[in-house]
Design an enzyme around this catalytic site. Structure first.
Site, short mmCIF file in Angstrom:
data_model
loop_
_atom_site.label_atom_id
_atom_site.label_comp_id
_atom_site.label_asym_id
_atom_site.label_seq_id
_atom_site.Cartn_x
_atom_site.Cartn_y
_atom_site.Cartn_z
N GLY A 64 -18.20 86.68 -17.60
CA GLY A 64 -17.46 85.57 -18.18
C GLY A 64 -15.97 85.82 -18.34
N HIS A 65 -15.41 85.09 -19.30
CA HIS A 65 -13.96 85.09 -19.47
C HIS A 65 -13.51 85.71 -20.78
CE1 HIS A 65 -13.21 81.71 -16.28
NE2 HIS A 65 -13.69 82.83 -15.77
N GLY A 66 -14.33 86.53 -21.37
CA GLY A 66 -13.81 87.35 -22.45
C GLY A 66 -14.17 86.95 -23.86
#
Ligand SMILES: *[C@@H]1O[C@H](CO)[C@@H](O)[C@H](O)[C@H]1NC(C)=O
Ligand SMILES: *[C@@H]1O[C@H](CO)[C@@H](O)[C@H](O)[C@H]1NC(C)=O
Ligand SMILES: *[C@@H]1O[C@H](CO)[C@@H](O)[C@H](O)[C@H]1NC(C)=O
Ligand SMILES: *[C@@H]1O[C@H](CO)[C@@H](O)[C@H](O)[C@H]1NC(C)=O
Ligand SMILES: *[C@@H]1O[C@H](CO)[C@@H](O)[C@H](O)[C@H]1NC(C)=O
Ligand SMILES: *[C@@H]1O[C@H](CO)[C@@H](O)[C@H](O)[C@H]1NC(C)=O
Ligand SMILES: *[C@@H]1O[C@H](CO)[C@@H](O)[C@H](O)[C@H]1NC(C)=O
Ligand SMILES: *[C@@H]1O[C@H](CO)[C@@H](O)[C@H](O)[C@H]1NC(C)=O
Ligand SMILES: *[C@@H]1O[C@H](CO)[C@@H](O)[C@H](O)[C@H]1NC(C)=O
Ligand SMILES: *[C@@H]1O[C@H](CO)[C@@H](O)[C@H](O)[C@H]1NC(C)=O
Ligand SMILES: *[C@@H]1O[C@H](CO)[C@@H](O)[C@H](O)[C@H]1NC(C)=O
Ligand SMILES: *[C@@H]1O[C@H](CO)[C@@H](O)[C@H](O)[C@H]1NC(C)=O
Length: 460
Positions: free
Chosen positions: A276-278
């Site tokens: 994902g993006h964190g």
């Protein structure tokens, strides 16, 4: 069964012996009914008004319920919703889209708004308790129009979300906006594609700390990742106060968790995030909005194959302040941007970077990044959500070897510290940093420069 038995027992006991000395506590259990081939929502909706307090609502094991239309729960008090059977969304994409665009749609497929002491509990039986969104069909055709949000758990005081298991959710998963004192734990979210045209990416398991590279072309990889990244949006959207997230396992294609404006006292720990993006704060302050986030702790988290590890994003020209945010004990594996802080966020799909006409920016105070260990992904690649050139996540002048990027405005930050940062790049190249010394006001723990990452006294 067990509970019903107990409450009957209590009831008889109360009636026989305690009728005039103690109030009779009555607890109701509603077993959600199922009709093969039919939508199970209407019968549930008709019945739940009678079970909105001191009740158990049970989706029983052994049954796969058809949740063909959204469920809107009334305000609940002392209610537990047990999901021990499987729940399935419709497989008909058009049918879902029609619902999402209808005026009666509340905004989430499972909508809890308001209430006190609400427990939403799944099953620990590996075969049951799955909520199947059939997201694969959406991902395969890159269908991004009118996707349903998953679970709204808003404005609830004293809540629990535990043991839920989402299988291929279509989009945004959980939102806790306006809730207070909620414990979110042991949830599993698997938004993993089995589209063989671009295979191996999401196939590792937790301990697979080795590189997997696709044998297919970069294009296939990109389109596959795009289908994932663009469809499975932020998994936990943490608005509200006094929220504890722990032991959650998330494999998805956007922020693992997003802490939004207004959030205060948020702890996220002992969890695993992949693809994902964190671990994100923001985005804050869009269009000059006043955004405040305070007292957030991310701790003991593995970030595997994610685009970002720790991430903060606020829009140019925002107002408000993000204060007292800690990311601690973060293991990152194959992550291009392990620590990324920007006060310059904008949506690249909407055009070029806007020209800021204000000196205001959402302030940053007391940010700590402590004990980060892992590998920076510095080999060339295209992340799946990249649909523009350059990619939305491209950082001008970055070398790809940065363990930390502080993209800040002057006079808007104080006390940012990165301490005990242990990184290596996958190519073996020297780890670097980006930082503009005119934007900081303290020793940030490394030499503030665009260049090699060199810890300073404060960072050791
Ligand atoms: C709800 O409870 C009322 C009163 O006990 C009853 O008349 C009604 O039939 C119940 N409704 C449903 C859907 O069970
Ligand atoms: C629910 O149970 C509590 C006791 O636990 C009681 O005080 C309250 O009156 C009950 N509420 C309803 C609506 O029955
Ligand atoms: C909260 O709800 C649970 C059921 O989920 C119940 O067992 C408990 O008694 C409730 N707590 C209070 C304070 O009413
Ligand atoms: C899917 O849903 C749409 C809209 O409700 C409907 O027109 C269509 O017949 C459905 N398709 C199938 C295969 O059931
Ligand atoms: C429940 O749903 C999951 C996910 O779709 C599936 O893997 C599992 O086999 C289902 N369980 C049963 C008993 O059908
Ligand atoms: C897999 O995804 C690609 C890209 O979206 C798509 O072209 C292809 O048709 C998908 N494969 C299947 C079996 O749906
Ligand atoms: C946040 O936590 C602090 C310390 O525990 C507490 O004093 C404060 O009331 C909390 N804030 C909110 C809005 O609950
Ligand atoms: C900072 O946040 C943490 C929770 O992450 C909290 O325990 C602590 O009290 C906060 N410190 C201040 C000064 O508010
Ligand atoms: C911002 O200003 C520059 C220089 O004046 C100009 O070239 C650019 O088009 C402007 N960008 C926007 C989004 O207005
Ligand atoms: C900038 O910040 C000041 C002080 O907080 C505020 O009064 C002003 O409205 C802000 N301006 C904009 C454009 O947001
Ligand atoms: C990128 O580097 C060039 C050359 O050092 C410099 O002129 C330019 O200002 C830099 N751009 C940014 C956005 O830092
Ligand atoms: C902004 O920061 C710079 C250096 O970081 C400093 O020289 C300047 O005085 C500051 N301006 C204000 C208005 O505080």
């Amino acid at each position: 069964m067990h509970r019903a038995f107990l409450s009957n027992l209590l009831l008889s006991y109360g009636l026989l012996f305690l009728q005039n000395t103690l109030p009779v506590v009555s607890w109701s259990t509603f077993i959600v009914s199922h009709t093969a081939g039919q939508d199970d929502t209407p019968a549930l909706t008709a019945a739940i008004a009678n079970y909105s307090s001191n009740s158990t609502i049970l989706f029983q094991e052994g049954v796969t319920y058809n949740i063909f239309t959204p469920i809107k729960f009334p305000t609940l008090t002392n209610v537990e919703i047990l999901i021990e059977g499987n729940l399935t969304y419709p497989t008909n994409i058009t049918a879902i889209q029609d619902i999402v665009t209808s005026s009666s749609y509340s905004g989430a497929w499972f909508d809890f708004t308001g209430g006190t002491n609400v427990t939403l509990q799944g099953s620990t039986d590996p075969n049951w308790g799955w909520i199947d969104g059939h997201g694969q069909a959406w991902w395969n055709i890159n269908q991004q129009t009118n996707r349903p949000h998953g679970w709204a758990f808003s404005h609830i005081t004293n809540g629990v979300i535990r043991d839920l298991k989402l299988w291929k959710p279509i989009g945004w998963n959980f939102a806790t906006s306006g809730s207070n004192n909620v414990h979110i734990y042991n949830n599993i979210i698997l938004a993993v594609s089995d589209n063989s045209s671009a295979f191996p990416f999401n196939t590792y398991v937790l301990n697979a700390f080795e590189l997997h590279f696709p044998s297919e072309s970069m294009h296939d990889l990109a389109s596959f990742l795009f289908s994932i990244f663009s469809t499975v949006m932020g998994t936990f959207s943490a608005g509200g106060s006094n929220l504890l997230f722990e032991n959650n396992h998330v494999e998805n294609g956007d922020d693992c968790i997003t802490v939004g404006s207004g959030a205060i006292n948020i702890t996220v720990k002992n969890s695993y995030c992949a693809n994902g993006h964190g671990l994100s704060i923001g985005s804050l302050g869009e269009g000059g909005a006043v955004a405040d986030v305070e007292n957030v702790l991310f701790e003991n988290i593995v970030m595997a194959n994610c685009l970002y590890g720790a991430r903060f994003k606020s829009w140019t020209g925002g107002n408000g302040v993000a204060r007292n945010i800690t990311w601690k004990n973060i293991a990152f594996y194959n992550v291009p941007f392990p620590i990324y802080v920007t006060q310059n966020y904008w949506d690249q799909e909407d055009g070029p970077k806007p020209n800021s006409t204000t000196l205001n920016n959402t302030h940053i105070e007391d940010f700590l990044f402590e004990n980060f260990v892992g590998t920076v992904r510095d080999v060339p690649y295209v992340e799946g959500s990249c649909v523009t050139d350059p990619c939305w996540y491209a950082v001008t002048n970055a070398t790809g070897k940065e363990v930390i990027i502080l993209d800040l405005y002057p006079n808007t930050t104080s006390n940012i510290l990165a301490k005990d940062i242990f990184a290596k790049t996958e190519t073996g190249a020297r780890v670097s940093a980006m930082c503009d010394p005119t934007t900081i006001s303290n020793d940030v723990g490394f030499v503030c420069q665009d260049g090699p990452f060199i810890p300073t006294k404060a960072g050791l």
